[in-house]
Design a protein around this motif. Structure first.
Motif, short mmCIF file in Angstrom:
data_model
loop_
_atom_site.label_atom_id
_atom_site.label_comp_id
_atom_site.label_asym_id
_atom_site.label_seq_id
_atom_site.Cartn_x
_atom_site.Cartn_y
_atom_site.Cartn_z
N TRP A 151 -37.05 -37.60 5.02
CA TRP A 151 -36.00 -38.56 4.74
C TRP A 151 -36.25 -39.27 3.41
CZ3 TRP A 151 -36.16 -43.86 4.01
CH2 TRP A 151 -34.91 -44.50 3.97
N GLN A 152 -37.51 -39.65 3.18
CA GLN A 152 -37.85 -40.34 1.94
C GLN A 152 -37.62 -39.45 0.73
OE1 GLN A 152 -38.65 -43.51 1.59
NE2 GLN A 152 -38.93 -43.35 -0.64
N LYS A 155 -33.95 -39.26 0.07
CA LYS A 155 -33.47 -40.49 -0.56
C LYS A 155 -33.84 -40.51 -2.04
CE LYS A 155 -35.47 -44.57 -0.09
NZ LYS A 155 -35.92 -45.89 0.41
N GLU A 156 -35.07 -40.12 -2.36
CA GLU A 156 -35.51 -40.10 -3.75
C GLU A 156 -34.71 -39.10 -4.58
OE1 GLU A 156 -39.65 -39.29 -3.46
OE2 GLU A 156 -40.19 -41.32 -2.80
N THR A 159 -31.22 -40.56 -5.10
CA THR A 159 -31.30 -41.66 -6.05
C THR A 159 -31.45 -41.14 -7.47
OG1 THR A 159 -32.32 -43.10 -4.38
CG2 THR A 159 -32.60 -43.73 -6.70
N LYS A 174 -28.82 -48.98 -4.73
CA LYS A 174 -29.94 -48.34 -4.04
C LYS A 174 -29.79 -48.47 -2.53
CE LYS A 174 -33.29 -49.03 -7.79
NZ LYS A 174 -34.53 -49.75 -8.21
N SER A 178 -29.48 -45.48 0.24
CA SER A 178 -30.38 -45.43 1.38
C SER A 178 -29.61 -45.36 2.70
CB SER A 178 -31.30 -46.65 1.37
OG SER A 178 -32.20 -46.62 2.46
N GLU A 179 -28.57 -46.15 2.82
CA GLU A 179 -27.77 -46.17 4.04
C GLU A 179 -27.04 -44.84 4.25
OE1 GLU A 179 -26.75 -50.97 4.28
OE2 GLU A 179 -25.29 -49.56 3.44
N GLU A 182 -29.38 -41.94 5.45
CA GLU A 182 -29.68 -42.04 6.87
C GLU A 182 -28.61 -41.36 7.73
OE1 GLU A 182 -30.18 -46.13 7.80
OE2 GLU A 182 -32.23 -46.23 7.02
#
Length: 281
Positions: A151-152, A155-156, A159, A174, A178-179, A182
Motif C-alpha cells: 500500500w505504501q 501511495k508513493e 504521489t 497528499k 492517500s485516501e 486506500e
C-alpha cells in the motif's frame, strides 16, 4: 511470442515524454530487438521480415495516430485551462487513451499473426518459459512485501506521478492521494492469472498451428480479444480502480495553485511539441 512483441512495440511507440521519447520512437526497431532478445533469439530471416513490418507500422502510426494523440492532448489542455474536469470527463479521457492502444493493436494484429508462423517450436517453447520465469519473479517480488508495504509503495508511486505533472504537492493534495489509494482494490492475483491464461492459450495455439487450417485468423482473434481471458472479478476490480483514479483527478484539479497549473500546462505542451516534432520528422 508475437503477442508479447505487440505489447513491447506499443509500449515503446507510446513513450512520448521528452527528448528520450523521440529517440525511442525513431529507434524503435533497435529497442524492440534489445527487448525481445530477453525472450527469444530471432533468426536473420525472421528479423528481416519483422523489419519490413515495423517500418510499415511506424509509417502508419506517424501518419495516422500521432495526429490523434496531439488532438487528444490539445483538448485536455483546453479543459485544464477552462477549469474543473469532472470524474465523468476524466473517465472519458481514460477510455479514449485505451482506444488509442486498441486501434494500434487492431491495425497490426493480423500481420503479427502472419509473422508468428515463422517461429519454430523451440523458439516458442523458450519464449513461454521466459515469460513464466517473469511471472514467477513478479510473484516472488510481491510476496516479499507485506500488505502495508505494498500500500505504501502504491501511495508513493501515485504521489510521484502527480508530482511529475503538478510539481510540489500541498498537504491537502497528499491527503487526497492517500485516501484514494486506500480505495484501490488489488488486482495482482487476477492479473497474473490473466497473463498465464493468455500465455497458455497462445502457446497451445502456436505449437499446434500446422493442425489448424485457420490458425492465422484464430491467433488474430486471440490478440484482438484479450478480455476473454480476464476473470469477472478482475474486470470489475479494474473498472472500480479506474473510477477511483478518475475521481482522484477530478478532486485534485480544483486544489491546484496557479504555479501548479502552469506546470501542468507546460507538461502537456511539451508532449504536444514532441508529438508535432515526430509528425514532421
Amino acid at each position: 511470442m508475437f503477442k508479447h512483441l505487440l505489447f513491447c512495440f506499443c509500449a515503446v511507440v507510446l513513450l512520448l515524454t521528452g527528448c528520450t521519447s523521440k529517440f525511442s520512437y525513431n529507434n524503435v526497431d533497435w529497442l524492440l530487438y534489445w527487448y525481445v532478445d530477453d525472450y527469444v533469439e530471432l533468426e536473420k530471416s525472421q528479423k528481416k521480415r519483422l523489419d519490413v513490418k515495423v517500418e510499415k507500422w511506424l509509417k502508419w502510426h506517424r501518419q495516422e495516430e500521432l495526429v490523434r494523440y496531439r488532438q487528444h492532448l490539445e483538448e485536455l489542455k483546453s479543459q485544464v485551462e477552462q477549469g474543473n474536469i469532472s470524474e465523468e470527463q476524466w473517465l472519458s479521457h481514460l477510455a479514449r487513451a485505451s482506444s488509442h492502444w486498441q486501434r494500434f493493436r487492431d491495425e497490426i494484429s493480423l500481420e503479427l499473426s502472419e509473422l508468428s508462423v515463422y517461429l519454430n517450436d523451440q523458439q516458442i517453447i523458450d519464449m513461454f518459459e521466459a515469460l513464466e520465469k517473469d511471472n514467477l519473479e513478479k510473484v516472488e517480488k510481491r510476496n516479499k512485501k507485506t500488505e502495508q508495504e505494498r500500500w505504501q509503495e502504491n501511495k508513493e508511486d501515485t504521489t510521484e506521478q502527480m508530482q511529475d505533472w503538478l510539481g510540489r504537492l500541498s498537504e491537502q493534495q497528499k491527503i487526497l492521494i492517500s485516501e484514494s489509494v486506500e480505495k484501490f482494490e488489488s488486482t495482482f492475483e487476477s492479473w497474473i492469472e490473466y497473463r498465464r491464461e493468455i500465455q497458455s492459450a497462445s502457446k497451445n495455439l502456436m505449437l499446434n498451428r500446422e493442425k489448424q487450417s485457420d490458425y492465422i485468423e484464430q491467433f488474430n482473434q486471440l490478440i484482438q480479444n484479450p478480455d476473454q481471458f480476464k476473470s469477472e472479478s478482475y474486470i470489475k476490480a479494474s473498472q472500480h480502480n479506474r473510477k477511483v483514479y478518475a475521481a482522484l483527478l477530478a478532486d485534485l484539479l480544483p486544489t491546484i495553485s496557479e504555479k501548479q497549473k502552469r506546470h501542468l500546462i507546460k507538461e502537456i505542451d511539451d508532449l504536444i511539441d514532441d508529438i508535432q516534432d515526430l509528425i514532421e520528422d
